[in-house]
Scaffold this motif. Structure first.
Motif, mmCIF file in Angstrom:
data_model
loop_
_atom_site.group_PDB
_atom_site.id
_atom_site.type_symbol
_atom_site.label_atom_id
_atom_site.label_comp_id
_atom_site.label_asym_id
_atom_site.label_seq_id
_atom_site.Cartn_x
_atom_site.Cartn_y
_atom_site.Cartn_z
ATOM 1 N N SER A 25 -15.050 14.407 -0.449
ATOM 2 C CA SER A 25 -14.052 14.845 0.524
ATOM 3 C C SER A 25 -12.795 15.290 -0.213
ATOM 4 C CB SER A 25 -13.730 13.724 1.515
ATOM 5 O OG SER A 25 -13.027 12.702 0.879
ATOM 6 N N ARG A 75 -15.034 22.205 5.103
ATOM 7 C CA ARG A 75 -15.877 21.040 5.378
ATOM 8 C C ARG A 75 -16.533 21.272 6.723
ATOM 9 N NH1 ARG A 75 -11.689 16.307 4.452
ATOM 10 N NH2 ARG A 75 -10.527 17.754 5.731
ATOM 11 N N SER A 77 -17.683 19.295 8.867
ATOM 12 C CA SER A 77 -17.308 18.358 9.925
ATOM 13 C C SER A 77 -15.884 18.566 10.450
ATOM 14 C CB SER A 77 -17.456 16.920 9.423
ATOM 15 O OG SER A 77 -16.567 16.708 8.341
ATOM 16 N N VAL A 78 -15.132 19.491 9.840
ATOM 17 C CA VAL A 78 -13.749 19.736 10.255
ATOM 18 C C VAL A 78 -13.647 21.190 10.693
ATOM 19 C CG1 VAL A 78 -11.338 19.731 9.537
ATOM 20 C CG2 VAL A 78 -12.915 18.016 8.633
ATOM 21 N N SER A 99 -10.109 23.796 5.412
ATOM 22 C CA SER A 99 -10.303 22.974 6.611
ATOM 23 C C SER A 99 -9.307 21.826 6.601
ATOM 24 C CB SER A 99 -11.711 22.382 6.640
ATOM 25 O OG SER A 99 -12.680 23.385 6.618
ATOM 26 N N THR A 100 -8.823 21.487 7.789
ATOM 27 C CA THR A 100 -7.938 20.336 7.929
ATOM 28 C C THR A 100 -7.942 19.893 9.383
ATOM 29 O OG1 THR A 100 -5.675 19.522 7.715
ATOM 30 C CG2 THR A 100 -5.928 21.854 8.205
ATOM 31 N N ARG A 101 -7.779 18.626 9.593
ATOM 32 C CA ARG A 101 -7.721 18.109 10.958
ATOM 33 C C ARG A 101 -6.359 18.349 11.603
ATOM 34 N NH1 ARG A 101 -11.553 14.910 8.633
ATOM 35 N NH2 ARG A 101 -13.328 14.366 9.940
#
Length: 113
Positions: A25, A75, A77-78, A99-101
């Motif tokens: 990650s 990523r 998942s993001v 990617s970032t949340r």
């Protein structure tokens, strides 16, 4: 005996997978001196403005509008991404796309100066 061997093997595989996921990650670290995304690092003076993207806009900037010279850090998942302009005159990389949340927070900090 086979049940115990299976349980131990399952625990080892699960533990190894968890460690591999944590190690792979990437993080975004922003300081007064630099920006680091995963292993890539650049001095803050070469970082320009930033834009946040969510939903269908992510597909657009990761697809048809993507510049092949860009640094990319995705990523699966993001979903949301942030595009960070690179203003170094000798660097051929026009921007970083990662990617970032919390893309809006990164945009807020980078665009504040």
């Amino acid at each position: 005996m086979n049940i115990w061997a299976g349980a131990v093997a399952g625990a080892v595989v699960a533990g190894g997978t968890a460690i591999a996921l944590m190690a792979s990650s990437s993080s975004i670290v922003l300081t007064a001196a630099s920006l680091q995304v995963g292993r890539a690092r650049i001095e803050r003076r070469f970082v320009g403005g930033a834009e946040a993207f969510r939903g269908e806009d992510v597909r657009r900037v990761r697809g048809p509008e993507l510049d092949a010279r860009a640094f990319m850090n995705f990523r699966a998942s993001v979903g949301p991404v942030v595009r960070i302009q690179i203003i170094d005159p000798v660097d051929p990389t026009p921007y970083w796309l990662t990617s970032t949340r919390h893309p809006e927070r990164i945009v807020e900090v980078l665009n504040a100066g």
